[in-house]
Design an enzyme around this catalytic site. Structure first.
Site, mmCIF file in Angstrom:
data_model
loop_
_atom_site.group_PDB
_atom_site.id
_atom_site.type_symbol
_atom_site.label_atom_id
_atom_site.label_comp_id
_atom_site.label_asym_id
_atom_site.label_seq_id
_atom_site.Cartn_x
_atom_site.Cartn_y
_atom_site.Cartn_z
ATOM 1 N N GLU A 121 13.813 -31.435 -11.190
ATOM 2 C CA GLU A 121 13.656 -29.984 -11.025
ATOM 3 C C GLU A 121 13.472 -29.342 -12.405
ATOM 4 O O GLU A 121 14.153 -28.366 -12.753
ATOM 5 C CB GLU A 121 14.885 -29.387 -10.330
ATOM 6 C CG GLU A 121 15.280 -30.149 -9.067
ATOM 7 C CD GLU A 121 16.379 -29.474 -8.274
ATOM 8 O OE1 GLU A 121 16.201 -29.270 -7.078
ATOM 9 O OE2 GLU A 121 17.437 -29.143 -8.873
ATOM 10 N N CYS A 169 21.679 -23.766 -3.039
ATOM 11 C CA CYS A 169 21.805 -22.859 -4.175
ATOM 12 C C CYS A 169 20.968 -21.600 -4.012
ATOM 13 O O CYS A 169 21.389 -20.504 -4.381
ATOM 14 C CB CYS A 169 21.419 -23.582 -5.466
ATOM 15 S SG CYS A 169 19.844 -24.470 -5.370
#
Lengths: 655, 655
Positions: B319, B413
């Site tokens: 990521e 998240c």
């Protein structure tokens, strides 16, 4: 530039060993592989690679098998050494691929040291085999025999058998030593008792055993091997891996049955080893429908998921194919093993169909997707083959381009895969059919087609791929008419054949000379290697506005080390309308460098007052930068002097 | 097209609750956040999003906290429920981020149901806190207290404290409820006893606590919180994570000390949360050198690693940020959380420096990197924000664009991060300094700067971002001269300000009206939203030969569902020289669609006889395809009707 034609005319009859094809000449194919001993590279471009592979890489590979615990794993499983298994669950396969390479090399020319290594490694492997024929040293040590085949998705047991069988067939064919074949046949008996309809019906996570089983059948006539291959192939795509709780069936090429596959997807090596196995099955079963599907699948792969180099698989996540046209050069994964796997698949389709486009692909992939994976020294390897390395690149994993090639890897699939490919390369150059010999790849050597009691044998001398002249000398020919076929690559804008009947122009494709040929007769094929700029299809967004530079079968790249000015290749802009100048170099084993006219685009401004980098088109400066000349070298040769900025796709003015 | 100006003039003095800024107005910054209650969005574009966030998303979020075991984890840790911890090790943070959002919303307007949820969730959290102040329910359940802080790289304990502290400060500031603050201060005491020079000196794998500690200091005056933040920030980049045997320090933003960082790298959210903490430290310590480094770091990020949308991070692996200019639109990761984190960093730099380019970035990122992450319904989320979805795309993981937005994720998240951002958005629109009020973002509402005993209060009415007219009415003003500053965005080719003194043309940047302002006075700012095509910098190879279409602050996209012909947006080619037509739509909550002239490039040929797809430039057809009109909509609104082919970058003739 042109290398002198080889004067060494090897005679197959004087050798005791012989190279033998990875696909048996007995397979029911349209074009047959040449018989053992009938294909020999004797000099030139590939010979240099083969010699380094033989004299250095195979020996260093043996040392790596010791260093990384691969051989010790077998010893520990056999009880002759204490310790714990090391490496990934599929590490046995490194030894098998290395053994396969050694067998091909011994076949090319015997070598006492290599043979001793072969025998000792084979003995170590054999000693680890369980009484009932099971063999996977890492699994035996980590999970025990009780848990075998309980995690087929990940534990690579069938994958390792596949490489074992391929090595065994090569060893038996090329060296006459059946020790590994005996291990394999014990394993085959064992597999037959475990897998099959109504017994264990699981699907292995990594295809490979399928093509190996077909080859084992071809070599031994064991029909149960072919039947097991068919069973395993037909089982795929029915949810067996999903049933093990793994969501991503795509990764394993298990989303759809092999007959329904319309695109290659998931892990590239898995997809391509599977496709090779399917091709083998289609060939043996005479399954024309399946073969047609394979041709469509291959064509879709070429059209939508293949890099200009022939490289396969663009995604780092899962070492996988991306969506169609998702082929960004900077993050190209293009695993060396995937290039090799694609060559294997294309070879089977060439044999099965006789369509020369597969030979075109094999050529492209060998020079531009496989060869970049190994250093000129022959001893260091790229796992991943990026088509671009930018300045200020920063490595976060070992396999990133900025780290250059490595001597070995924790997952060491690529190095021995390169070794076995180079060692068996002689076999990919030519085929035979009832009428004669087909030359698909041009390398210095001798290729012979057996035509009943007679033979058509041709010696080739050429500086290919750097020079376009291919000289052929007939060493032996049938008394009557015979057919000698020569491939004119699709990229060759023009080609000329000169023989005793005169000179003729040839278009791309397979050109057949069908007449009486006589020993001593010479023919000369002249291919147009002229440099050319190529563009990507519209949907391939990542290469829009850029061109790739090719010469003959070679894709070129700009490497920073060759540029004389201070400009970075990051800022290159080329003029595809300007002439390209050729410069033969001594360096890099001798290549033809290409100089292209262009500009160095202004380096970007990066400071706290720099404007937002995306500017209105109307505000974009029309000035392309400072005029300069960019030097390109063959892509395969990059990162052999230093590892710096490199790019295959060149931003082009007016493109 | 233009929404009617809001007539609701909220008076801060009549409310018992108030929004309060994520950064305290007491921070020693050049531009101060507005005081609690002094920033209110009351209508228009963002109000719709806030209402859906408040009335639907926050309540569904609470249900998800129950469904995914987030609250149960606390209950089990407290001993009030039986069971095992569920979810990732950082799952507590989902509850904290949700609580932070709820606090901002209660601050905006009280709501008994939300307050009851807030109190019950806070109580559940408090009940799980260990006697000595330690709190991480998943870690307590999985690893026990004995193993705490033994795997700082992965176990996210400090990360979770960070979100706890931020929620506690928001709760205390916006609702007056100090229950979570008490939990936080107990945790702070505990942390102070564990971490510090000569005690535990480890570095957390995921930055976040640093900016939270600074804010806790600002809110409570607890200097030990600031000192701990400084200690943790200065510890980074000295090999502490490497010492735990993890090779890739880059991923953790731990490769170099924060003062030496020259580029954002590694996991994007980690890098940006860290940068926000560094900015907070630089502000509190008055560290001009560090602040200058931060500005350079931000500028380098914009110039080399930022998508046209303001999106952050291009690599799926980790990521993470890629190398400079590695910004392929098809595999854009551009995590929603990373967009949010970038806004947080830019906000701090805007406050610290008063440089309007940070407000420009905040606008771009809010509309084009954060907002696309949530559906128009407010209840579904993109974790990953691709800038292109091709036809025949195939999903292998849940977060791929082809799956559309999801209601929640195993790693959740993003959803509560969107919730807290929308709920606190009022605060990002304006700042104050000693002389007056600065309007950085244009939304309907009321913003008030306190100037000693006096105030400058401005009501804004606008149809922004779809309309360019911004009407300002002075609600309250000091008796003497005051300064009202208005941002003219960098993208606005022209801007006009009309007030009682006449009409003047404004250039980009912050424009200050410094004179006596009187209540009831009106001013009108007219921004040029005119559609424009923008190009990428030369080194951004993946967008070469293509343009992005923008209108006002919005980046546009072609979505297949809007096209009337059969052509796929995969084959789009546009003419950036042709005029762009505007079409206001009722659909998608009202947007202005843009019609651009162009062509549909011929769809590629994919069959067994298709030629190799990379063709000589000289052989490429000059015909661009069939003329057609392509319709574009704001990128943030895509995938709200159906999920199909979409692209932000448009291949352009002549580009």
């Amino acid at each position: 530039m042109t290398s002198a034609p080889s004067t060494a005319t090897a005679s197959p009859t004087t050798r005791t060993a012989w190279t033998a094809p990875p696909v048996a000449p007995t397979a029911p194919v349209r074009l047959r592989p040449l018989a053992p001993g009938d294909a020999r590279i004797t000099g030139g471009f590939w010979s240099v690679r083969q010699q380094r592979n033989r004299s250095v890489a195979l020996r260093e590979g043996h040392a790596k098998l010791e260093e990384f615990g691969t051989l010790d794993n077998f010893r520990i499983a056999a009880g002759t050494r204490e310790g714990e298994a090391r490496g990934p669950i599929f590490q046995d396969s490194d030894a098998y691929k290395w053994l396969e390479a050694v067998a091909f090399e011994i076949g090319r020319e015997d070598d006492p040291e290599l043979r001793e290594m072969q025998e000792s490694v084979t003995a170590v492997i054999a000693s680890a085999q369980a009484e009932d024929g099971y063999l996977n040293s890492v699994h035996q040590l980590r999970h025990g025999l009780e848990e075998r085949y309980t995690n087929l998705a990940w534990n690579h047991e069938l994958y390792c058998y596949g490489h074992l069988f391929q090595a065994a067939v090569a060893q038996s064919r090329c060296t006459g030593d059946d020790a590994l074949l005996e291990v394999s046949l014990r394993a085959l008996d064992h597999l037959g008792s475990v897998f099959g309809p109504g017994r264990h019906e699981g699907v292995a996570g990594h295809p490979e055993i399928e093509m190996a089983l077909v080859e084992l059948y071809r070599h031994t006539g064991r029909r149960d091997a072919l039947d097991l291959a068919r069973f395993l192939l037909e089982r795929r795509g029915h949810g067996a891996i999903l049933a093990e709780g793994i969501r991503d069936a795509t990764y394993f090429s298990d989303r759809v049955p092999v007959r329904e596959a319309r695109t290659v997807e998931g892990h590239a090596v898995r997809a391509l080893y599977l496709a090779s196995g399917v091709a083998d099955l289609a060939i043996e079963d005479g399954d024309e429908e399946l073969l047609r599907r394979q041709e469509e699948l291959f064509a879709t792969m070429l059209a939508t998921k293949t890099y200009v180099t022939g490289g396969m698989g663009s995604r780092w996540e899962g070492e996988a194919y991306g969506d169609p046209y998702e082929l960004g050069p900077d993050r190209a994964y293009a695993e060396t093993c995937a290039g090799i796997a694609a060559v294997q698949w294309a070879w089977r389709l060439l044999l099965a169909t006789g369509r020369e486009q597969y030979a075109d692909f094999i050529e492209r992939a060998l020079y531009n997707a496989v060869l970049p994976g190994v250093s000129l020294s022959g001893t260091e390897y790229f796992y991943v083959n990026a088509l671009q390395l930018r300045s200020q690149a920063h490595a976060t994993t070992a396999t990133q381009a900025v780290n250059g090639r490595g001597a070995w890897f924790d997952c060491a699939c690529c190095p021995p895969n390169v070794m076995r490919t180079l060692a068996s390369l002689d076999q990919y150059a030519a085929t035979a059919d009832a009428e004669g010999l087909q030359l698909h790849q041009y390398a210095e050597g001798v290729w012979t087609a057996r035509l009943g009691e007679e033979a058509l044998s041709v010696e080739v001398a050429t500086g290919y791929p750097h020079a376009g002249q291919v000289r052929l000398r007939i060493l032996e020919a049938p008394a009557g008419e015979a057919a000698l076929s020569l491939r004119v690559p699709a990229w060759s804008a023009s080609a000329e054949l000169e023989d005793r009947e005169g000179t003729q122009q040839l278009g791309p494709g397979l050109h057949t000379i069908r007449r009486v040929l006589v020993a001593g007769e010479e023919l000369t094929l002249r291919l147009d290697l002229g440099a050319r700029f190529v563009g990507a299809p519209h949907r391939l967004d990542a290469s829009r506005g850029a061109v790739a530079l090719e010469r003959g079968p070679l894709v070129y790249a700009l490497e920073q080390v060759d540029q004389t000015g201070p400009a970075l290749v990051d800022d290159a802009l080329v003029d595809p309308a300007a002439p390209v100048a050729e410069h033969p170099l001594e360096d890099l084993d001798g290549v033809v460098a290409l100089d292209v006219a262009g500009w160095a685009s202004p380096a970007p401004q990066v400071d706290v007052d720099a404007p937002w980098p995306y500017r209105p088109v109307s505000a974009t400066a029309a000035v392309p930068g400072a005029p300069c000349t960019w030097r390109a070298i063959p892509y395969y040769a990059w990162a052999n002097r230093e590892v710096g900025p490199m790019r295959v796709w060149l931003p082009a003015a007016g493109a």
